[in-house]
Structure formats: C-alpha cells, structure tokens
Design a protein around this motif. Structure first.
Motif, mmCIF file in Angstrom:
data_model
loop_
_atom_site.group_PDB
_atom_site.id
_atom_site.type_symbol
_atom_site.label_atom_id
_atom_site.label_comp_id
_atom_site.label_asym_id
_atom_site.label_seq_id
_atom_site.Cartn_x
_atom_site.Cartn_y
_atom_site.Cartn_z
ATOM 1 N N UNK A 29 91.385 115.700 55.896
ATOM 2 C CA UNK A 29 90.563 114.557 55.345
ATOM 3 C C UNK A 29 91.528 113.344 55.019
ATOM 4 N N UNK A 30 90.917 112.107 55.139
ATOM 5 C CA UNK A 30 91.935 110.988 54.747
ATOM 6 C C UNK A 30 91.161 110.425 53.458
ATOM 7 N N UNK A 31 89.984 110.399 53.325
ATOM 8 C CA UNK A 31 89.287 110.079 52.224
ATOM 9 C C UNK A 31 89.832 110.417 50.721
ATOM 10 N N UNK A 32 90.060 109.387 49.950
ATOM 11 C CA UNK A 32 90.565 109.511 48.776
ATOM 12 C C UNK A 32 89.539 108.906 47.732
ATOM 13 N N UNK A 33 88.962 109.738 46.774
ATOM 14 C CA UNK A 33 88.339 109.257 45.775
ATOM 15 C C UNK A 33 88.560 108.250 44.722
ATOM 16 N N UNK A 34 90.181 108.455 44.605
ATOM 17 C CA UNK A 34 90.690 107.469 43.724
ATOM 18 C C UNK A 34 91.977 106.709 44.671
ATOM 19 N N UNK A 35 91.929 105.491 44.998
ATOM 20 C CA UNK A 35 93.283 105.143 45.761
ATOM 21 C C UNK A 35 92.665 103.903 46.639
ATOM 22 N N UNK A 36 93.654 103.420 47.519
ATOM 23 C CA UNK A 36 93.305 102.158 48.166
ATOM 24 C C UNK A 36 93.812 102.534 49.701
ATOM 25 N N UNK A 37 92.918 102.346 50.643
ATOM 26 C CA UNK A 37 93.099 102.659 51.966
ATOM 27 C C UNK A 37 92.606 101.632 53.086
ATOM 28 N N UNK A 38 93.068 101.524 54.152
ATOM 29 C CA UNK A 38 92.377 100.629 55.234
ATOM 30 C C UNK A 38 91.219 101.362 56.008
ATOM 31 N N UNK A 39 90.082 100.660 55.985
ATOM 32 C CA UNK A 39 89.018 101.343 56.668
ATOM 33 C C UNK A 39 88.523 100.457 57.593
ATOM 34 N N UNK A 40 88.326 100.964 59.053
ATOM 35 C CA UNK A 40 87.881 100.171 60.107
ATOM 36 C C UNK A 40 86.490 100.422 60.748
ATOM 37 N N UNK A 41 85.595 99.394 61.089
ATOM 38 C CA UNK A 41 84.280 99.489 61.698
ATOM 39 C C UNK A 41 84.887 99.361 63.363
ATOM 40 N N UNK A 42 84.519 100.066 63.959
ATOM 41 C CA UNK A 42 84.582 99.951 65.534
ATOM 42 C C UNK A 42 83.285 100.050 66.364
ATOM 43 N N UNK A 43 82.604 99.115 66.360
ATOM 44 C CA UNK A 43 81.179 99.111 66.877
ATOM 45 C C UNK A 43 81.412 99.519 68.645
ATOM 46 N N UNK A 44 82.463 99.170 69.051
ATOM 47 C CA UNK A 44 82.316 99.502 70.789
ATOM 48 C C UNK A 44 82.533 101.074 70.915
ATOM 49 N N UNK A 45 82.748 101.874 69.886
ATOM 50 C CA UNK A 45 82.710 103.309 69.911
ATOM 51 C C UNK A 45 81.103 103.793 70.126
ATOM 52 N N UNK B 184 79.145 112.908 67.347
ATOM 53 C CA UNK B 184 77.703 112.983 67.221
ATOM 54 C C UNK B 184 76.894 112.117 66.308
ATOM 55 N N UNK B 185 77.699 111.072 65.753
ATOM 56 C CA UNK B 185 77.148 110.132 64.715
ATOM 57 C C UNK B 185 77.054 108.963 65.414
ATOM 58 N N UNK B 186 75.842 108.210 65.341
ATOM 59 C CA UNK B 186 75.630 106.800 66.022
ATOM 60 C C UNK B 186 76.172 105.868 65.051
ATOM 61 N N UNK B 187 77.113 105.012 65.722
ATOM 62 C CA UNK B 187 77.823 104.155 64.583
ATOM 63 C C UNK B 187 76.890 102.735 64.712
ATOM 64 N N UNK B 188 76.759 101.991 63.790
ATOM 65 C CA UNK B 188 75.897 100.660 63.814
ATOM 66 C C UNK B 188 76.499 99.662 64.760
ATOM 67 N N UNK B 189 75.843 98.696 65.177
ATOM 68 C CA UNK B 189 76.325 97.724 66.092
ATOM 69 C C UNK B 189 76.729 96.737 64.837
ATOM 70 N N UNK B 190 77.553 95.703 65.365
ATOM 71 C CA UNK B 190 78.259 94.756 64.408
ATOM 72 C C UNK B 190 79.573 94.407 65.118
ATOM 73 N N UNK B 191 80.127 93.537 64.253
ATOM 74 C CA UNK B 191 81.334 93.152 64.452
ATOM 75 C C UNK B 191 82.689 94.165 64.157
ATOM 76 N N UNK B 192 83.635 94.293 64.744
ATOM 77 C CA UNK B 192 84.833 95.104 64.552
ATOM 78 C C UNK B 192 85.495 94.315 63.392
ATOM 79 N N UNK B 193 85.982 95.184 62.421
ATOM 80 C CA UNK B 193 86.508 94.653 61.231
ATOM 81 C C UNK B 193 87.346 95.791 60.587
ATOM 82 N N UNK B 194 88.270 95.380 59.720
ATOM 83 C CA UNK B 194 89.392 96.026 58.928
ATOM 84 C C UNK B 194 89.078 95.598 57.390
ATOM 85 N N UNK B 195 89.216 96.518 56.605
ATOM 86 C CA UNK B 195 89.225 96.085 54.979
ATOM 87 C C UNK B 195 90.171 97.107 54.472
ATOM 88 N N UNK B 196 90.900 96.526 53.280
ATOM 89 C CA UNK B 196 91.262 97.461 52.437
ATOM 90 C C UNK B 196 90.232 97.655 51.243
#
Length: 92
Positions: A46-62, A67-79
C-alpha cells in the motif's frame, strides 16, 4: 525551496503515485476535508498514507484499472497532503 541534493526532496515530500477518482485538480481541491478516492497501484504494498504528502495522478487514458472504471477528464497530477485520513491540502 532550494534543493542541495535529491535526499532534500525526500525529506520534504514522500512521493507516491496513486490513481485518483477526480476529473480535474479543481474537483480534487474542492474535496478538502474529505477522504481521498484512490486506487492502489503498487505491487510492493500500500502507498496511501493517512498522514503525509504524496503525488497523486489521474490517468483517464487507462479507462479501467483492476476492474475499477476510472472517470473521464484531463490527465493531471497533484501533491496531496493528508491529515488524519482527510485531504488537507492540494498543490499542483
């Protein structure tokens, strides 16, 4: 922030990559104070941290991941900074 070497960055942020269930960074930022919607992607644990800072990415091209359908939208990353399992800060 001036970095002297790569280890300075590691001390400042623990970087992690997660797929998020948000269509845009703006939509993610509107969810401050709420739990993060994410999908674990690492085969090393597991990578998720309940306390801390990390980089998250949304990859709609996937379209679908593990087995989880990802929402459409723009590709972006955020801290994302989490405090007690809730989104506290979003920086892009």
């Amino acid at each position: 922030m001036v970095l002297k070497c790569q280890t300075d960055l590691i001390e400042e942020y623990i970087m992690t990559m997660l797929l998020t269930g948000y269509k845009s960074r703006k939509e993610l930022a509107a969810c401050i104070g709420q739990p993060l919607q994410y999908v674990e992607t690492s085969m090393f644990g597991d990578e998720f941290m309940a306390n801390g800072t990390f980089l998250a990415m949304h990859r709609p091209a996937l379209k679908e991941y593990d087995g989880i359908t990802l929402p459409k939208g723009r590709e972006f990353g955020a801290n994302i900074t989490m405090v007690n399992g809730l989104i506290a800060k979003v920086e892009g």
